[in-house]
Every structure is written in structure tokens, then in C-alpha cells.
Design a protein around this motif. Sequence first.
Motif, mmCIF file in Angstrom:
data_model
loop_
_atom_site.group_PDB
_atom_site.id
_atom_site.type_symbol
_atom_site.label_atom_id
_atom_site.label_comp_id
_atom_site.label_asym_id
_atom_site.label_seq_id
_atom_site.Cartn_x
_atom_site.Cartn_y
_atom_site.Cartn_z
ATOM 1 N N HIS A 118 47.023 29.148 51.182
ATOM 2 C CA HIS A 118 46.615 29.977 50.112
ATOM 3 C C HIS A 118 45.133 30.257 50.444
ATOM 4 O O HIS A 118 44.861 31.480 50.074
ATOM 5 C CB HIS A 118 46.812 29.425 48.874
ATOM 6 N N ALA A 132 44.033 34.260 51.105
ATOM 7 C CA ALA A 132 42.814 35.073 50.385
ATOM 8 C C ALA A 132 41.911 35.664 51.325
ATOM 9 O O ALA A 132 41.353 36.797 51.359
ATOM 10 C CB ALA A 132 42.144 33.939 49.454
ATOM 11 N N SER A 188 41.095 39.739 52.136
ATOM 12 C CA SER A 188 39.763 40.304 52.135
ATOM 13 C C SER A 188 39.390 41.170 53.497
ATOM 14 O O SER A 188 38.899 42.155 53.484
ATOM 15 C CB SER A 188 38.628 39.219 51.611
ATOM 16 N N ALA A 210 35.994 38.834 46.865
ATOM 17 C CA ALA A 210 36.670 37.788 48.051
ATOM 18 C C ALA A 210 36.608 36.526 47.190
ATOM 19 O O ALA A 210 37.296 35.603 47.648
ATOM 20 C CB ALA A 210 35.993 37.992 49.072
ATOM 21 N N GLN A 265 38.821 35.969 44.556
ATOM 22 C CA GLN A 265 40.333 35.874 44.996
ATOM 23 C C GLN A 265 40.630 34.543 45.849
ATOM 24 O O GLN A 265 41.625 33.934 45.711
ATOM 25 C CB GLN A 265 40.706 36.911 45.806
ATOM 26 N N ALA A 266 39.767 34.037 46.482
ATOM 27 C CA ALA A 266 39.778 32.600 47.210
ATOM 28 C C ALA A 266 40.111 31.454 45.993
ATOM 29 O O ALA A 266 41.105 30.803 46.127
ATOM 30 C CB ALA A 266 38.560 32.334 47.949
ATOM 31 N N HIS A 308 43.539 31.779 44.409
ATOM 32 C CA HIS A 308 44.513 31.444 45.464
ATOM 33 C C HIS A 308 44.646 29.930 45.318
ATOM 34 O O HIS A 308 45.830 29.267 45.398
ATOM 35 C CB HIS A 308 44.507 31.990 46.799
ATOM 36 N N TYR A 309 43.462 29.387 45.149
ATOM 37 C CA TYR A 309 43.494 27.878 45.300
ATOM 38 C C TYR A 309 44.317 27.359 43.831
ATOM 39 O O TYR A 309 45.105 26.644 44.072
ATOM 40 C CB TYR A 309 41.872 27.562 45.233
#
Lengths: 163, 163
Positions: free
Chosen positions: A108, A112, A116, B101, B104-105, B108-109
Amino acid sequence: MKISDLFLVTLKDIYFAERQLLKALPKMAKAARSDALRTAFTDHGEQTQGQVERLQRVFEILGKRPAGQTCEAILGLVQECEELLAEAPTPSAVRDAGLIACGQAVEHYEMARYVSLIAWAKLQKQDEIASLLRANLAEEVAADDLLTEVGETSVHADARADA
Amino acid sequence: MKISDLFLVTLKDIYFAERQLLKALPKMAKAARSDALRTAFTDHGEQTQGQVERLQRVFEILGKRPAGQTCEAILGLVQECEELLAEAPTPSAVRDAGLIACGQAVEHYEMARYVSLIAWAKLQKQDEIASLLRANLAEEVAADDLLTEVGETSVHADARADA
């Protein structure tokens, strides 16, 4: 800061992360009790080698030397995996369930990053770069799906029996 | 190690992560140049408060005191966001793209963690817990989709102009 700067720093971040995984995945494969899980980690390790090469090609297109930049997030994810193995030193279905969770957290994170990078490559009309990164993203999504499937078919029933 | 142990340690991990985000999201909102991005971070901060409360309810159902366990991955993700703001001290569309970004990281985590926890709750026939975690997962997926949309509609065109 330009979008090309943001792209490059994030490219270095994922390049570092993929290279960390090249080292971590064989250890995860070795630790897996389930044959299906071991195969999944081993295959994804080989795939990761190809992903690193695609990233090197992206650096080349940009006229830059491939270089990583320390990514604390991936170090943290790898560390969580090592902690799991330290806390559960004996192979078991439950430990496999934990390894799957570690693997999916890594997938994941990578997804991500690629989402991007692809958006920013498209913005800069860098079609070849976007295409290389999309190939990596597709493999991460497939690897995540496979881990879900391995959990359902080969690990979770045994993990419940250990409860 | 039992599946219930793995569940509890991972629950503590995401509880720590969500509480870190309660602190980080207002800073990300304050740093955003785009109104749409600022609103997205602000709204998700309020949502995160509700997610923390659902996690507290999960601890309660298990008869445990809510407690976090340091999650190096989320600390790494928050640190990457702070580094972005240090490297780009002035608000700009490119910095907003970087903030998206980072966000979104993080989403996702969290998604990966909730997917694992939901699978393990189902294994243990803990339907109410699975339902609470599914509510959190749905909000993370929606937050991630919203960040993609904000990038496309409110940030990326300006970021390209800065290139």
C-alpha cells in the motif's frame, strides 16, 4: 520548488524503498510457514528486481544518476516486520497472518507513491516515464491482491485453529 | 502467539497512528494553499476524531484499556510531510501536490491496517468489531479518493504552471 523537484525527491524515496524490499522479501519468504506465502514473497522479490530496473530507466530518461533517499516510512514498515518475527520466533499460521499484514502495508505504501508519481509524470507530459511507473503500480496491486488471496486460502483457517 | 494477540498489537498500532494524525492533519490544513485541500484535511481531521472513538469502542468490547503502541511507519510518514514543508517553506501549488502525496501515503497505510484487522475480526466471529473497523476503512478510502480529486481539480494545473 518545481513539480520536477517534487517528482525527483519522491522517485528517490521509492527507489530507496524498493531496494530495502529487495533485502527484506527473501527474509519474509524464509520466515513463511505456508508454501503459498513463501512462493508469493519469493516471486515478488524477483518482480521487485525488475521494478528497480524500471526506476533506473526513469532516472536515465531524466538524465540523473539513480540514487536513493532514506525513506523512514519503509524503514518503519520493515522494522515492524522484524519485531513480529522477534515476538513470534516460531513459524505458525498466526505469524504468517502477521507477515501478510506486513507485506500488504508495504504494497500500500508503494501504491500511494506510484499513484503520485504517475500523476506528476502525466502533468509533465512524460509518457514513457508514466508508462514505466504504471507497470510497477500494476505489479504492486497484483501482489497485494495475491496476499489477500493467500491469507484466505492458505493461512487464516489455520490461524483460527491456533486461537 | 494467537490471532487475538496479533489483532491487539495491530489495533494498538493503528490507534497510535490515528492519534498522531489528529495532531498532524490541522498542520497540513494550515499549510495548504488550495481552499479545497485545506477543507479536505480539516474535514478528515474531524473524521479522524470519530475513528479514534470507534477504536476506543473496539478496545472496550475486548475488555482492554485503549492504548497506543509506537508505530514507526506513521512517524516516518509524518516526518516526510514535515521535511516537505521545511524544503518548501512558501505555500505553492507544488507544495500542495506534495501534501496530497503525504496524505495519500497515510491513507494507504491505514487502509492496509484496517483490511488486516477486519480479516482477523471476521476470523474470530467478532461482527461488531468488524463493523466498526469497516466504517473506519470506508472513510479512509473516501478520503484517499477525495485527495485524488482535489489534486486533479484544484492543484495540478497550477503546479504545472509553476514547472
